[in-house]
Write a protein that holds these residues in place. Structure first.
Motif, PDB file in Angstrom:
ATOM      1  N   TYR A  86       0.818  -1.212   0.000  1.00 11.81           N
ATOM      2  CA  TYR A  86       0.000   0.000   0.000  1.00 11.81           C
ATOM      3  C   TYR A  86       0.852   1.262   0.000  1.00 11.81           C
ATOM      4  O   TYR A  86       0.503   2.268  -0.622  1.00 11.81           O
ATOM      5  N   TYR A  87       1.981   1.206   0.693  1.00 16.28           N
ATOM      6  CA  TYR A  87       2.922   2.332   0.661  1.00 16.28           C
ATOM      7  C   TYR A  87       3.373   2.603  -0.770  1.00 16.28           C
ATOM      8  O   TYR A  87       3.370   3.752  -1.243  1.00 16.28           O
ATOM      9  N   LEU A  88       3.741   1.538  -1.483  1.00 21.80           N
ATOM     10  CA  LEU A  88       4.257   1.701  -2.839  1.00 21.80           C
ATOM     11  C   LEU A  88       3.182   2.241  -3.775  1.00 21.80           C
ATOM     12  O   LEU A  88       3.452   3.136  -4.585  1.00 21.80           O
ATOM     13  N   LEU A  89       1.982   1.718  -3.666  1.00 19.62           N
ATOM     14  CA  LEU A  89       0.909   2.168  -4.549  1.00 19.62           C
ATOM     15  C   LEU A  89       0.546   3.629  -4.290  1.00 19.62           C
ATOM     16  O   LEU A  89       0.318   4.399  -5.227  1.00 19.62           O
ATOM     17  N   ILE A  90       0.521   4.013  -3.016  1.00 27.34           N
ATOM     18  CA  ILE A  90       0.222   5.416  -2.677  1.00 27.34           C
ATOM     19  C   ILE A  90       1.350   6.320  -3.165  1.00 27.34           C
ATOM     20  O   ILE A  90       1.105   7.386  -3.755  1.00 27.34           O
ATOM     21  N   ALA A  91       2.593   5.891  -2.938  1.00 28.64           N
ATOM     22  CA  ALA A  91       3.738   6.692  -3.366  1.00 28.64           C
ATOM     23  C   ALA A  91       3.768   6.841  -4.883  1.00 28.64           C
ATOM     24  O   ALA A  91       4.057   7.922  -5.413  1.00 28.64           O
ATOM     25  N   LEU A  92       3.442   5.749  -5.581  1.00 25.26           N
ATOM     26  CA  LEU A  92       3.521   5.752  -7.042  1.00 25.26           C
ATOM     27  C   LEU A  92       2.422   6.577  -7.689  1.00 25.26           C
ATOM     28  O   LEU A  92       2.679   7.390  -8.589  1.00 25.26           O
ATOM     29  N   PHE A  93       1.193   6.387  -7.220  1.00 25.15           N
ATOM     30  CA  PHE A  93       0.055   6.986  -7.905  1.00 25.15           C
ATOM     31  C   PHE A  93      -0.411   8.319  -7.310  1.00 25.15           C
ATOM     32  O   PHE A  93      -1.131   9.064  -7.969  1.00 25.15           O
ATOM     33  N   MET A  94       0.012   8.628  -6.081  1.00 31.71           N
ATOM     34  CA  MET A  94      -0.469   9.855  -5.455  1.00 31.71           C
ATOM     35  C   MET A  94       0.656  10.832  -5.106  1.00 31.71           C
ATOM     36  O   MET A  94       0.578  12.015  -5.414  1.00 31.71           O
ATOM     37  N   VAL A  95       1.690  10.331  -4.453  1.00 30.04           N
ATOM     38  CA  VAL A  95       2.755  11.215  -3.971  1.00 30.04           C
ATOM     39  C   VAL A  95       3.710  11.612  -5.093  1.00 30.04           C
ATOM     40  O   VAL A  95       4.037  12.788  -5.268  1.00 30.04           O
ATOM     41  N   ALA A  96       4.173  10.610  -5.880  1.00 32.67           N
ATOM     42  CA  ALA A  96       5.184  10.880  -6.913  1.00 32.67           C
ATOM     43  C   ALA A  96       4.744  11.927  -7.922  1.00 32.67           C
ATOM     44  O   ALA A  96       5.547  12.806  -8.282  1.00 32.67           O
ATOM     45  N   PRO A  97       3.500  11.911  -8.419  1.00 32.50           N
ATOM     46  CA  PRO A  97       3.120  12.942  -9.392  1.00 32.50           C
ATOM     47  C   PRO A  97       3.244  14.367  -8.852  1.00 32.50           C
ATOM     48  O   PRO A  97       3.660  15.270  -9.579  1.00 32.50           O
ATOM     49  N   VAL A  98       2.927  14.556  -7.574  1.00 36.20           N
ATOM     50  CA  VAL A  98       3.034  15.887  -6.983  1.00 36.20           C
ATOM     51  C   VAL A  98       4.499  16.294  -6.867  1.00 36.20           C
ATOM     52  O   VAL A  98       4.890  17.417  -7.233  1.00 36.20           O
ATOM     53  N   ILE A  99       5.318  15.387  -6.356  1.00 36.40           N
ATOM     54  CA  ILE A  99       6.741  15.679  -6.190  1.00 36.40           C
ATOM     55  C   ILE A  99       7.399  15.946  -7.543  1.00 36.40           C
ATOM     56  O   ILE A  99       8.215  16.868  -7.695  1.00 36.40           O
ATOM     57  N   LEU A 100       7.036  15.146  -8.535  1.00 43.27           N
ATOM     58  CA  LEU A 100       7.622  15.338  -9.865  1.00 43.27           C
ATOM     59  C   LEU A 100       7.206  16.668 -10.481  1.00 43.27           C
ATOM     60  O   LEU A 100       7.995  17.310 -11.181  1.00 43.27           O
ATOM     61  N   PHE A 101       5.974  17.087 -10.224  1.00 44.68           N
ATOM     62  CA  PHE A 101       5.525  18.384 -10.732  1.00 44.68           C
ATOM     63  C   PHE A 101       6.375  19.510 -10.156  1.00 44.68           C
ATOM     64  O   PHE A 101       6.848  20.389 -10.886  1.00 44.68           O
ATOM     65  N   VAL A 102       6.617  19.456  -8.856  1.00 46.86           N
ATOM     66  CA  VAL A 102       7.436  20.472  -8.201  1.00 46.86           C
ATOM     67  C   VAL A 102       8.880  20.400  -8.693  1.00 46.86           C
ATOM     68  O   VAL A 102       9.510  21.429  -8.972  1.00 46.86           O
ATOM     69  N   TYR A 103       9.381  19.184  -8.832  1.00 41.65           N
ATOM     70  CA  TYR A 103      10.755  18.983  -9.298  1.00 41.65           C
ATOM     71  C   TYR A 103      10.956  19.568 -10.694  1.00 41.65           C
ATOM     72  O   TYR A 103      11.920  20.305 -10.957  1.00 41.65           O
ATOM     73  N   ASN A 104      10.040  19.255 -11.604  1.00 38.47           N
ATOM     74  CA  ASN A 104      10.153  19.751 -12.975  1.00 38.47           C
ATOM     75  C   ASN A 104       9.973  21.264 -13.058  1.00 38.47           C
ATOM     76  O   ASN A 104      10.547  21.924 -13.931  1.00 38.47           O
ATOM     77  N   LEU A 105       9.203  21.811 -12.133  1.00 37.36           N
ATOM     78  CA  LEU A 105       8.930  23.245 -12.151  1.00 37.36           C
ATOM     79  C   LEU A 105      10.063  24.056 -11.535  1.00 37.36           C
ATOM     80  O   LEU A 105      10.475  25.092 -12.080  1.00 37.36           O
ATOM     81  N   LEU A 106      10.600  23.576 -10.403  1.00 36.91           N
ATOM     82  CA  LEU A 106      11.533  24.387  -9.621  1.00 36.91           C
ATOM     83  C   LEU A 106      12.990  23.942  -9.666  1.00 36.91           C
ATOM     84  O   LEU A 106      13.883  24.741  -9.385  1.00 36.91           O
ATOM     85  N   ILE A 107      13.239  22.675  -9.988  1.00 39.23           N
ATOM     86  CA  ILE A 107      14.608  22.159  -9.912  1.00 39.23           C
ATOM     87  C   ILE A 107      15.226  21.944 -11.291  1.00 39.23           C
ATOM     88  O   ILE A 107      16.350  22.390 -11.560  1.00 39.23           O
ATOM     89  N   VAL A 108      14.493  21.274 -12.171  1.00 37.06           N
ATOM     90  CA  VAL A 108      15.050  20.914 -13.481  1.00 37.06           C
ATOM     91  C   VAL A 108      15.592  22.105 -14.266  1.00 37.06           C
ATOM     92  O   VAL A 108      16.691  22.024 -14.847  1.00 37.06           O
TER      93      VAL A 108
END
Length: 302
Positions: free
Chosen positions: A260-282
């Motif tokens: 359940y940790y992996l599924l939540i991280a993959l489908f819910m948490v990662a998209p948010v983190i990646l959005f911030v990463y692509n916006l502010l870090i990349v």
């Protein structure tokens, strides 16, 4: 041309198809081909419980008993190794082969080309493979990763459909087919021609440059970001499950938590983190990202 050993493990048959295409330019007389078979086969299709239960030992790179492979020689001029990443690690059958003293003896002093067939994350598993080859005295001269090119979330959904049903078809006739595309599977013959030419010359010095020059291999920035962090978390979970899962019931409960940790991280948490990463870090770390991609696309170890 000298003698070429080709060995791989394929649970679903997809990697066998890739290897078939890869070998099409070769003279069959020069090729000795074997598959890896565990003494206790992995089930396919998986149940969710069995699938996630394989994570701890896979991540910790534990070995499993393998059926004996009847190698015809003790030395080859080139070894081609095909494998899949499981949980950002080499699949247990391949890890076990590379840790086998007899195979290590065969690999010693020999050029090795790796072929990967997987979902989309192969960087961490290839780092492990690099070290296992190096520790055995082999020399990695080429790596050919063939991945599912759909987005991370879609490929995660389709691969679970395939692994848990055994069907490599379109979920609900809406989603793309899971796994490596037929086009990319067929492209393996192009890489085979490149490796075949290098083998004929017995010169692998520029092989990986020639492989990359095809333009068919790329590392998405999102995948680079995820892989740099996810393996550490997998190791934490693997250690926890191995240490605290001292009874079947405790282990089952911990594996369920991990699922359940992996599924939540993959489908819910990662998209948010990646959005911030692509916006502010990349936008501000382009050179560093480029160097990391160049490293992972290469064959050298750190």
């Amino acid at each position: 041309m000298g003698k070429i050993l080709v060995v791989n493990y394929s649970q679903t048959g997809q990697l066998n198809e890739i290897i078939d295409q890869f070998l099409s330019p070769f003279d069959p007389v020069s090729v000795e081909r074997h598959q890896i078979y565990p003494v206790t086969p992995f089930v396919f299709p998986w149940t969710t419980g069995e699938f996630f239960d394989k994570m701890p030992e896979c991540v910790q790179e534990d070995t499993i008993p393998l059926k004996r492979i009847p190698f015809a020689a003790q030395h080859y001029d080139l070894i081609v190794l095909g494998y899949q990443p499981w949980f950002l690690s080499p699949s247990p059958p391949v890890t076990s082969l590379l840790k086998d003293p007899d195979f290590q003896s065969i690999m010693h002093g020999t050029p090795v080309v790796t072929i990967i067939g997987g979902r989309n994350m192969w960087l961490n598993s290839q780092e492990s493979i690099k070290n296992l080859i190096k520790n055995a005295g082999g020399k990695l001269v080429g790596n050919i990763p063939l991945m599912d090119r759909t987005s991370n979330l879609i490929s995660a959904f389709t691969i679970l459909h395939w692994m848990l049903t055994g069907r490599k078809d379109s979920k609900w006739n809406i989603f793309p087919l899971p796994g490596v595309s037929d086009e990319d599977i067929k492209s393996a013959s192009k890489f085979g021609a490149i490796v075949n030419s290098a083998a004929a010359r017995s010169d692998y010095s520029d092989l990986q440059k020639e492989i990359l020059a095809t333009g068919l291999i790329a590392i998405p920035t999102d995948i680079l970001f995820i892989e740099q962090r996810a393996k550490k978390l997998f190791r934490i979970w693997a250690n926890l499950i191995k240490k605290k899962g001292t009874t079947p019931a405790k282990r089952k409960r911990l594996v369920s938590f991990f699922k359940y940790y992996l599924l939540i991280a993959l489908f819910m948490v990662a998209p948010v983190i990646l959005f911030v990463y692509n916006l502010l870090i990349v936008p501000f770390t382009g050179n560093a990202i480029k160097k990391k991609k160049e490293y992972f696309c290469g064959v050298e170890t750190k």
